[in-house]
Design a protein around this motif. Structure first.
Motif, PDB file in Angstrom:
ATOM      1  N   MET A 172       3.759   5.820  -5.577  1.00  0.00           N
ATOM      2  CA  MET A 172       3.769   5.865  -7.041  1.00  0.00           C
ATOM      3  C   MET A 172       2.643   6.741  -7.584  1.00  0.00           C
ATOM      4  O   MET A 172       2.832   7.498  -8.545  1.00  0.00           O
ATOM      5  CB  MET A 172       3.655   4.447  -7.603  1.00  0.00           C
ATOM      6  N   LEU A 173       1.484   6.641  -6.974  1.00  0.00           N
ATOM      7  CA  LEU A 173       0.358   7.463  -7.440  1.00  0.00           C
ATOM      8  C   LEU A 173       0.633   8.950  -7.188  1.00  0.00           C
ATOM      9  O   LEU A 173       0.343   9.797  -8.037  1.00  0.00           O
ATOM     10  CB  LEU A 173      -0.937   7.030  -6.731  1.00  0.00           C
ATOM     11  N   ARG A 174       1.191   9.261  -6.031  1.00  0.00           N
ATOM     12  CA  ARG A 174       1.489  10.677  -5.734  1.00  0.00           C
ATOM     13  C   ARG A 174       2.588  11.205  -6.664  1.00  0.00           C
ATOM     14  O   ARG A 174       2.531  12.350  -7.108  1.00  0.00           O
ATOM     15  CB  ARG A 174       1.873  10.847  -4.265  1.00  0.00           C
ATOM     16  N   ARG A 201       3.877   1.626  -1.151  1.00  0.00           N
ATOM     17  CA  ARG A 201       4.513   1.766  -2.471  1.00  0.00           C
ATOM     18  C   ARG A 201       3.507   2.281  -3.499  1.00  0.00           C
ATOM     19  O   ARG A 201       3.819   3.173  -4.297  1.00  0.00           O
ATOM     20  CB  ARG A 201       5.066   0.390  -2.888  1.00  0.00           C
ATOM     21  N   ALA A 202       2.315   1.722  -3.447  1.00  0.00           N
ATOM     22  CA  ALA A 202       1.287   2.161  -4.389  1.00  0.00           C
ATOM     23  C   ALA A 202       0.970   3.636  -4.185  1.00  0.00           C
ATOM     24  O   ALA A 202       0.856   4.404  -5.150  1.00  0.00           O
ATOM     25  CB  ALA A 202       0.026   1.313  -4.211  1.00  0.00           C
ATOM     26  N   GLY A 203       0.858   4.047  -2.933  1.00  0.00           N
ATOM     27  CA  GLY A 203       0.568   5.457  -2.633  1.00  0.00           C
ATOM     28  C   GLY A 203       1.667   6.378  -3.139  1.00  0.00           C
ATOM     29  O   GLY A 203       1.387   7.428  -3.739  1.00  0.00           O
ATOM     30  N   GLU A 239       0.834  -1.209   0.000  1.00  0.00           N
ATOM     31  CA  GLU A 239       0.000   0.000   0.000  1.00  0.00           C
ATOM     32  C   GLU A 239       0.865   1.254   0.000  1.00  0.00           C
ATOM     33  O   GLU A 239       0.563   2.232  -0.694  1.00  0.00           O
ATOM     34  CB  GLU A 239      -0.912   0.002   1.229  1.00  0.00           C
TER      35      GLU A 239
END
Lengths: 195, 124
Positions: free
Chosen positions: B17-19, B13-15, B11
């Motif tokens: 990358m999205l930011r 890492r995903a956050g 989670e």
């Protein structure tokens, strides 16, 4: 008749300039993430810009005088509604086209963007090409709407559960459920590449 | 995120990358977002839409037309029979005797006296 200056001094009248300045700061702080959120949901850059612009306008016109700490959930609530409106409009457009003699052969009620053939090579190939970010965005965009909203509001925008519930217009329990399912689905697709 | 400690590495890492993807928007998109923001801020100082003359004027015109239509439909006001109007009041005020008579409560006596007066005139 005597006036008490202390009483008048304690009254704070709303003024336009400080509100505009604070709102400008707020919007500048969220606009890029809001755009990315709309773009992932709509998979269309122009529509995403329209959605963000409409959300900004509505926030400024209707809610600018609300306490600034309420702006974020309100803004994202407006944005999510706008995104849903645009998705609904697309679905209606495709339904209308289905009735026309020159179009609509074999069309169904789903979003035409959703039905468009995906030219992407898939998560594995994208990851191999160093595009894990693209693969993640594509996977998020394919989530069911409520799961996508919960995941983006919490993970991209960083809202807590209560703020996310306010933005989505549902209970905190629903937010947790949607978010958990979204994480589970994404991990199944991308977990091995992102660990 | 306020509960980052509770997030799994996936989670987090995903956050990130999205930011990162949001922060790396191209210049054209950033410019259009800035324009949209400025347009929205102009809406704060604007008067509420319902106070705008362009909104009020058609409504006022429709209301005025409706009033005129109602007046034309019902025609001139007819006074109910037997009811005294303002014109009669002016006549009474102009004639001092008539006004005094109108204040008398015993109209039968006045009519009788008037009849007797007419008979006297006829008799002479």
């Amino acid at each position: 008749m005597s006036f008490c200056p202390a009483t008048y001094a304690s009254v704070t009248l709303p003024t336009v300039e400080p509100t505009a300045h604070a709102l400008n700061t707020f919007l500048a702080s969220v606009e890029r993430r809001a755009y990315r959120m709309a773009q992932i949901a709509l998979r269309h850059e122009e529509d995403a810009l329209d959605a963000v612009q409409d959300a900004m306008l509505q926030l400024a016109r209707r809610y600018a005088r609300r306490p600034s700490e309420e702006w974020r959930p309100i803004f994202y609530r407006i944005l999510q509604n706008r995104i849903r409106d645009l998705q609904r409009r697309r679905a209606v457009r495709s339904r209308v086209l289905a009735f026309l003699p020159w179009g609509g052969e074999g069309e169904d009620d789903s979003d035409p963007v959703e039905r468009a053939p995906d030219p992407a090579p898939g998560p594995a190939a994208e990851v191999e090409g160093g595009e894990i970010g693209v693969a993640l965005q594509r996977a998020v965009s394919l989530l069911p709407a409520r799961q996508r909203e919960a995941f983006l509001l919490r993970n991209l925008e960083g809202l807590d559960v209560a703020e996310t519930a306010a933005a989505m217009g549902c209970s905190e329990g629903s937010v947790k459920t949607h978010y958990s399912r979204a994480v589970h689905a994404l991990r199944e697709q991308l977990g091995e590449f992102m660990s | 995120m306020s509960n980052e400690q509770q997030q799994t590495p996936f989670e987090r890492r995903a956050g990130e990358m999205l930011r990162d993807s949001a922060d790396s928007l191209d210049a054209a998109t950033r410019s259009r977002l800035t324009q949209a923001r400025h347009a929205a801020l102009e809406g704060i100082s604007a008067r509420p839409a319902w106070l705008d003359f362009r909104v009020l004027a058609p409504g006022g015109a429709v209301a005025a037309a409706a009033v005129v239509a109602v007046l034309m439909w019902t025609g001139p006001m007819q006074r109910p029979a037997g009811e005294t109007g303002a014109f009669d009041d002016i006549e009474l005020l102009a004639d001092a005797d008539a006004y005094e008579i109108s204040q008398e409560t015993d109209l039968d006596f006045i009519e009788c006296a008037a009849a007797m007066g007419e008979q006297d005139v006829a008799g002479t």
